[in-house]
Design an enzyme around this catalytic site. Structure first.
Site, PDB file in Angstrom:
ATOM      1  N   ARG A   1      11.210  -6.309   5.371  1.00 28.10           N
ATOM      2  CA  ARG A   1      11.062  -4.863   5.150  1.00 28.10           C
ATOM      3  C   ARG A   1      11.996  -4.050   6.050  1.00 28.10           C
ATOM      4  O   ARG A   1      12.161  -4.335   7.222  1.00 28.10           O
ATOM      5  CB  ARG A   1       9.618  -4.467   5.437  1.00 28.10           C
ATOM      6  CG  ARG A   1       9.337  -3.011   5.211  1.00 28.10           C
ATOM      7  CD  ARG A   1       7.886  -2.770   4.950  1.00 28.10           C
ATOM      8  NE  ARG A   1       7.086  -2.781   6.160  1.00 28.10           N
ATOM      9  CZ  ARG A   1       5.780  -2.501   6.172  1.00 28.10           C
ATOM     10  NH1 ARG A   1       5.140  -2.250   5.046  1.00 28.10           N
ATOM     11  NH2 ARG A   1       5.115  -2.515   7.300  1.00 28.10           N
TER      12      ARG A   1
ATOM     13  N   ARG B   1      -0.684  -8.315  13.974  1.00 31.92           N
ATOM     14  CA  ARG B   1      -1.252  -7.268  13.113  1.00 31.92           C
ATOM     15  C   ARG B   1      -2.141  -7.874  12.030  1.00 31.92           C
ATOM     16  O   ARG B   1      -3.168  -7.302  11.670  1.00 31.92           O
ATOM     17  CB  ARG B   1      -0.131  -6.456  12.447  1.00 31.92           C
ATOM     18  CG  ARG B   1       0.568  -5.525  13.432  1.00 31.92           C
ATOM     19  CD  ARG B   1       1.901  -5.070  12.886  1.00 31.92           C
ATOM     20  NE  ARG B   1       1.777  -4.136  11.784  1.00 31.92           N
ATOM     21  CZ  ARG B   1       2.681  -3.993  10.823  1.00 31.92           C
ATOM     22  NH1 ARG B   1       3.760  -4.751  10.796  1.00 31.92           N
ATOM     23  NH2 ARG B   1       2.511  -3.101   9.885  1.00 31.92           N
TER      24      ARG B   1
ATOM     25  N   LYS C   1       0.823  -1.218   0.000  1.00 33.71           N
ATOM     26  CA  LYS C   1       0.000   0.000   0.000  1.00 33.71           C
ATOM     27  C   LYS C   1       0.857   1.269   0.000  1.00 33.71           C
ATOM     28  O   LYS C   1       0.591   2.194  -0.762  1.00 33.71           O
ATOM     29  CB  LYS C   1      -0.912   0.054   1.249  1.00 33.71           C
ATOM     30  CG  LYS C   1      -1.915  -1.071   1.336  1.00 33.71           C
ATOM     31  CD  LYS C   1      -2.870  -0.861   2.509  1.00 33.71           C
ATOM     32  CE  LYS C   1      -2.206  -0.859   3.873  1.00 33.71           C
ATOM     33  NZ  LYS C   1      -1.693  -2.175   4.282  1.00 33.71           N
TER      34      LYS C   1
ATOM     35  N   ARG D   1      -9.591   1.945   9.400  1.00 38.71           N
ATOM     36  CA  ARG D   1      -9.201   0.589   9.777  1.00 38.71           C
ATOM     37  C   ARG D   1     -10.269  -0.101  10.596  1.00 38.71           C
ATOM     38  O   ARG D   1     -10.124  -1.264  10.934  1.00 38.71           O
ATOM     39  CB  ARG D   1      -7.954   0.666  10.621  1.00 38.71           C
ATOM     40  CG  ARG D   1      -6.708   0.048   9.974  1.00 38.71           C
ATOM     41  CD  ARG D   1      -5.553   0.436  10.844  1.00 38.71           C
ATOM     42  NE  ARG D   1      -4.393  -0.344  10.700  1.00 38.71           N
ATOM     43  CZ  ARG D   1      -3.283   0.087  10.096  1.00 38.71           C
ATOM     44  NH1 ARG D   1      -3.261   1.235   9.482  1.00 38.71           N
ATOM     45  NH2 ARG D   1      -2.212  -0.657  10.105  1.00 38.71           N
TER      46      ARG D   1
ATOM     47  N   ARG E   1      11.184  -2.001  11.542  1.00 32.45           N
ATOM     48  CA  ARG E   1      10.203  -1.458  12.486  1.00 32.45           C
ATOM     49  C   ARG E   1       9.921  -2.498  13.566  1.00 32.45           C
ATOM     50  O   ARG E   1       9.884  -3.688  13.279  1.00 32.45           O
ATOM     51  CB  ARG E   1       8.898  -1.141  11.747  1.00 32.45           C
ATOM     52  CG  ARG E   1       8.961   0.120  10.948  1.00 32.45           C
ATOM     53  CD  ARG E   1       7.805   0.287   9.967  1.00 32.45           C
ATOM     54  NE  ARG E   1       6.495  -0.139  10.437  1.00 32.45           N
ATOM     55  CZ  ARG E   1       5.387  -0.052   9.697  1.00 32.45           C
ATOM     56  NH1 ARG E   1       5.440   0.464   8.488  1.00 32.45           N
ATOM     57  NH2 ARG E   1       4.235  -0.456  10.167  1.00 32.45           N
TER      58      ARG E   1
HETATM   59  P1  AMP Z   1       0.758   1.068   9.283  1.00 31.41           P
HETATM   60  O1  AMP Z   1       2.050   1.706   8.912  1.00 31.41           O
HETATM   61  O2  AMP Z   1      -0.412   1.574   8.496  1.00 31.41           O
HETATM   62  O3  AMP Z   1       0.831  -0.444   9.299  1.00 31.41           O
HETATM   63  O4  AMP Z   1       0.455   1.524  10.793  1.00 31.41           O
HETATM   64  C1  AMP Z   1       1.342   1.199  11.841  1.00 31.41           C
HETATM   65  C2  AMP Z   1       0.590   1.189  13.158  1.00 31.41           C
HETATM   66  O5  AMP Z   1       0.047   2.490  13.421  1.00 31.41           O
HETATM   67  C3  AMP Z   1      -0.603   0.247  13.228  1.00 31.41           C
HETATM   68  O6  AMP Z   1      -0.230  -1.087  13.536  1.00 31.41           O
HETATM   69  C4  AMP Z   1      -1.415   0.888  14.339  1.00 31.41           C
HETATM   70  O7  AMP Z   1      -0.856   0.634  15.619  1.00 31.41           O
HETATM   71  C5  AMP Z   1      -1.225   2.374  14.049  1.00 31.41           C
HETATM   72  N1  AMP Z   1      -2.246   2.884  13.105  1.00 31.41           N
HETATM   73  C6  AMP Z   1      -2.050   3.382  11.850  1.00 31.41           C
HETATM   74  N2  AMP Z   1      -3.210   3.759  11.304  1.00 31.41           N
HETATM   75  C7  AMP Z   1      -4.169   3.494  12.220  1.00 31.41           C
HETATM   76  C8  AMP Z   1      -5.583   3.621  12.231  1.00 31.41           C
HETATM   77  N3  AMP Z   1      -6.262   4.119  11.163  1.00 31.41           N
HETATM   78  N4  AMP Z   1      -6.247   3.237  13.349  1.00 31.41           N
HETATM   79  C9  AMP Z   1      -5.604   2.744  14.421  1.00 31.41           C
HETATM   80  N5  AMP Z   1      -4.273   2.566  14.474  1.00 31.41           N
HETATM   81  C10 AMP Z   1      -3.562   2.944  13.381  1.00 31.41           C
END
Ligand code: AMP
Length: 223
Positions: A130, A173, A18, A93, A162
């Site tokens: 990654r 996740r 994404k 989400r 990360r």
């Molecule tokens: P991502 O990079 O999109 O995988 O986001 C990393 C982390 O940020 C996720 O595992 C959540 O802990 C938090 N996060 C990002 N976007 C959201 C969202 N829309 N709602 C809740 N937590 C979020």
């Protein structure tokens, strides 16, 4: 600007591509790429109140509370650069976030929701490999020649794994995605907004597939 603006949500499991695809698409459509994960990671780096609250939740692979996320996204979409459109990556989400987004964007609703489809086994492999620049957030893979010297060629930062790309957090996740986020696919399908796109293949191939569905949607929508 050749292409019209677009208001788009990009969905898919973690590691489906994404971030990479949203960055390219944002450039192609001249709209901002709004990644809630990137915004939260920036807050963590800067040590803001939000960052301090979010860090442990993110490291564990859990979700930051809806009201926090809705506030952040609402403010971001209010900025001038979002007038022509935007690509939302990582939001919504949950059903609560999707409902709030519908309210926030009532005057200029979402044009299309693109789901990048990649099987579970492949995303686990991709996430484990990654590496993310700790300064500019650019995504690499562990064997990339560009980061063989351990330095991000774009900004001089350091590509790191990360915490939430470590094995325990990855599985958690993915479970959270299935439980909380995948129900949104049915929701957007029922609104006739969902386009499922094969996320396997080269970056260029996937980019071309997404552009084709976006162009078809935006061209057929006179608004
Ligand atoms: P991502 O990079 O999109 O995988 O986001 C990393 C982390 O940020 C996720 O595992 C959540 O802990 C938090 N996060 C990002 N976007 C959201 C969202 N829309 N709602 C809740 N937590 C979020």
């Amino acid at each position: 600007m050749d292409r019209p603006g677009v208001r788009m949500i990009i969905m898919g499991r973690q590691g489906a591509g994404k971030g990479t695809q949203a960055t390219r698409l944002a450039a192609a459509c001249s709209v901002p790429h709004i990644s809630t994960g990137d915004m939260l990671r920036a807050a963590v780096r800067e040590g803001t109140d939000l960052g301090l609250r979010a860090k442990a939740i993110m490291d564990a692979g859990d979700l930051v509370p809806d009201e926090v996320m809705i506030g952040i996204v609402g403010e971001r979409l209010d900025r001038d650069d979002a007038n022509r459109g935007w690509i939302l990556d990582g939001f919504p989400r949950t059903v609560g976030q999707a409902e709030a987004l519908a309210d926030i964007t009532a005057q200029a609703p979402v044009d299309v929701v693109v789901e990048l489809v990649v099987p579970n086994e492949i995303v686990v492999e991709r996430l484990s490999a990654r590496r993310t620049c700790d300064s500019c957030g650019t995504i690499y893979s562990v064997g990339d020649a560009a980061i063989a010297d351990g330095v991000c060629p774009k900004c001089g930062g350091t590509p790191v794994q990360r915490d939430d790309d470590k094995p325990e957090a990855i599985l958690h996740r993915l479970e959270v995605y299935e439980r909380d986020t995948s129900p949104l696919l049915g929701h957007y399908r029922s609104l006739d907004l969902l386009e499922s796109v094969d996320g396997l293949g080269s970056e260029d191939e996937v980019h071309a597939r997404i552009l084709a569905v976006v162009d078809a949607r935006v061209a057929s929508d006179p608004s």
